[in-house]
Design a protein around this motif. Structure first.
Motif, PDB file in Angstrom:
ATOM      1  N   LEU A   1     -42.331 -14.075 -43.035  1.00 55.59           N
ATOM      2  CA  LEU A   1     -42.996 -12.933 -42.411  1.00 55.59           C
ATOM      3  C   LEU A   1     -44.222 -12.501 -43.204  1.00 55.59           C
ATOM      4  O   LEU A   1     -45.257 -12.152 -42.629  1.00 55.59           O
ATOM      5  CB  LEU A   1     -42.023 -11.767 -42.257  1.00 55.59           C
ATOM      6  CG  LEU A   1     -40.923 -11.959 -41.220  1.00 55.59           C
ATOM      7  CD1 LEU A   1     -39.953 -10.789 -41.246  1.00 55.59           C
ATOM      8  CD2 LEU A   1     -41.501 -12.152 -39.837  1.00 55.59           C
ATOM      9  N   GLY A   2     -44.113 -12.534 -44.527  1.00 64.19           N
ATOM     10  CA  GLY A   2     -45.261 -12.187 -45.364  1.00 64.19           C
ATOM     11  C   GLY A   2     -46.414 -13.155 -45.167  1.00 64.19           C
ATOM     12  O   GLY A   2     -47.576 -12.739 -45.071  1.00 64.19           O
TER      13      GLY A   2
ATOM     14  N   GLY B   1     -50.074 -12.310 -43.528  1.00 62.94           N
ATOM     15  CA  GLY B   1     -51.327 -12.673 -44.188  1.00 62.94           C
ATOM     16  C   GLY B   1     -52.213 -13.500 -43.271  1.00 62.94           C
ATOM     17  O   GLY B   1     -53.435 -13.301 -43.222  1.00 62.94           O
ATOM     18  N   GLY B   2     -51.596 -14.402 -42.531  1.00 61.24           N
ATOM     19  CA  GLY B   2     -52.353 -15.213 -41.578  1.00 61.24           C
ATOM     20  C   GLY B   2     -52.931 -14.379 -40.452  1.00 61.24           C
ATOM     21  O   GLY B   2     -54.054 -14.623 -39.997  1.00 61.24           O
ATOM     22  N   LEU B   3     -52.179 -13.395 -39.985  1.00 63.15           N
ATOM     23  CA  LEU B   3     -52.692 -12.502 -38.941  1.00 63.15           C
ATOM     24  C   LEU B   3     -53.870 -11.691 -39.451  1.00 63.15           C
ATOM     25  O   LEU B   3     -54.856 -11.486 -38.726  1.00 63.15           O
ATOM     26  CB  LEU B   3     -51.588 -11.570 -38.444  1.00 63.15           C
ATOM     27  CG  LEU B   3     -50.558 -12.204 -37.518  1.00 63.15           C
ATOM     28  CD1 LEU B   3     -49.426 -11.220 -37.254  1.00 63.15           C
ATOM     29  CD2 LEU B   3     -51.196 -12.652 -36.224  1.00 63.15           C
ATOM     30  N   ASN B   4     -53.787 -11.241 -40.689  1.00 56.42           N
ATOM     31  CA  ASN B   4     -54.920 -10.507 -41.280  1.00 56.42           C
ATOM     32  C   ASN B   4     -56.149 -11.401 -41.365  1.00 56.42           C
ATOM     33  O   ASN B   4     -57.267 -10.960 -41.084  1.00 56.42           O
ATOM     34  CB  ASN B   4     -54.549  -9.975 -42.662  1.00 56.42           C
ATOM     35  CG  ASN B   4     -53.721  -8.722 -42.593  1.00 56.42           C
ATOM     36  OD1 ASN B   4     -53.845  -7.933 -41.670  1.00 56.42           O
ATOM     37  ND2 ASN B   4     -52.861  -8.527 -43.572  1.00 56.42           N
TER      38      ASN B   4
ATOM     39  N   LEU C   1     -49.613 -19.920 -36.850  1.00 55.58           N
ATOM     40  CA  LEU C   1     -48.917 -18.732 -37.350  1.00 55.58           C
ATOM     41  C   LEU C   1     -47.547 -18.592 -36.700  1.00 55.58           C
ATOM     42  O   LEU C   1     -46.570 -18.251 -37.365  1.00 55.58           O
ATOM     43  CB  LEU C   1     -49.745 -17.478 -37.088  1.00 55.58           C
ATOM     44  CG  LEU C   1     -50.942 -17.284 -38.005  1.00 55.58           C
ATOM     45  CD1 LEU C   1     -51.805 -16.141 -37.511  1.00 55.58           C
ATOM     46  CD2 LEU C   1     -50.480 -17.031 -39.422  1.00 55.58           C
ATOM     47  N   ALA C   2     -47.470 -18.850 -35.397  1.00 55.76           N
ATOM     48  CA  ALA C   2     -46.184 -18.780 -34.707  1.00 55.76           C
ATOM     49  C   ALA C   2     -45.218 -19.830 -35.269  1.00 55.76           C
ATOM     50  O   ALA C   2     -44.046 -19.528 -35.523  1.00 55.76           O
ATOM     51  CB  ALA C   2     -46.372 -18.980 -33.207  1.00 55.76           C
ATOM     52  N   ASP C   3     -45.707 -21.036 -35.495  1.00 58.75           N
ATOM     53  CA  ASP C   3     -44.865 -22.084 -36.079  1.00 58.75           C
ATOM     54  C   ASP C   3     -44.405 -21.694 -37.474  1.00 58.75           C
ATOM     55  O   ASP C   3     -43.251 -21.906 -37.842  1.00 58.75           O
ATOM     56  CB  ASP C   3     -45.618 -23.415 -36.152  1.00 58.75           C
ATOM     57  CG  ASP C   3     -45.779 -24.075 -34.799  1.00 58.75           C
ATOM     58  OD1 ASP C   3     -45.073 -23.677 -33.838  1.00 58.75           O
ATOM     59  OD2 ASP C   3     -46.613 -25.000 -34.681  1.00 58.75           O
ATOM     60  N   GLN C   4     -45.299 -21.140 -38.254  1.00 56.72           N
ATOM     61  CA  GLN C   4     -44.968 -20.722 -39.620  1.00 56.72           C
ATOM     62  C   GLN C   4     -43.904 -19.633 -39.607  1.00 56.72           C
ATOM     63  O   GLN C   4     -42.945 -19.678 -40.370  1.00 56.72           O
ATOM     64  CB  GLN C   4     -46.219 -20.240 -40.329  1.00 56.72           C
ATOM     65  CG  GLN C   4     -46.018 -19.863 -41.764  1.00 56.72           C
ATOM     66  CD  GLN C   4     -47.318 -19.412 -42.404  1.00 56.72           C
ATOM     67  OE1 GLN C   4     -48.271 -19.037 -41.726  1.00 56.72           O
ATOM     68  NE2 GLN C   4     -47.371 -19.448 -43.712  1.00 56.72           N
TER      69      GLN C   4
END
Length: 63
Positions: free
Chosen positions: A16-17, A21-24, A55-58
């Motif tokens: 989730l972290g 970070g990827g979303l940011n 990001l979804a896969d991660q």
């Protein structure tokens, strides 16, 4: 079973972290392209889609 849940928590928090970070980073890219574009929208949109997919896969533990 409770032990398995407790062992999954650190992994979940890590995922989730990383996703947050990827979303940011994705939001920062969108904002910077809105202020000063570096590529045409037709090239940018596939990049945004790929990053969102990654990001979804991660977040789901596939990455």
């Amino acid at each position: 079973m409770a032990e398995n849940d407790c062992q999954a928590c650190p992994e979940l928090l890590t995922r989730l972290g990383a996703a947050a970070g990827g979303l940011n980073a994705l939001a920062a890219l969108i904002e910077s392209e809105m202020v000063e574009p570096t590529m045409p929208w037709r090239d940018l949109l596939p990049q945004l889609a790929l990053r969102a997919r990654n990001l979804a896969d991660q977040a789901q533990g596939r990455y």
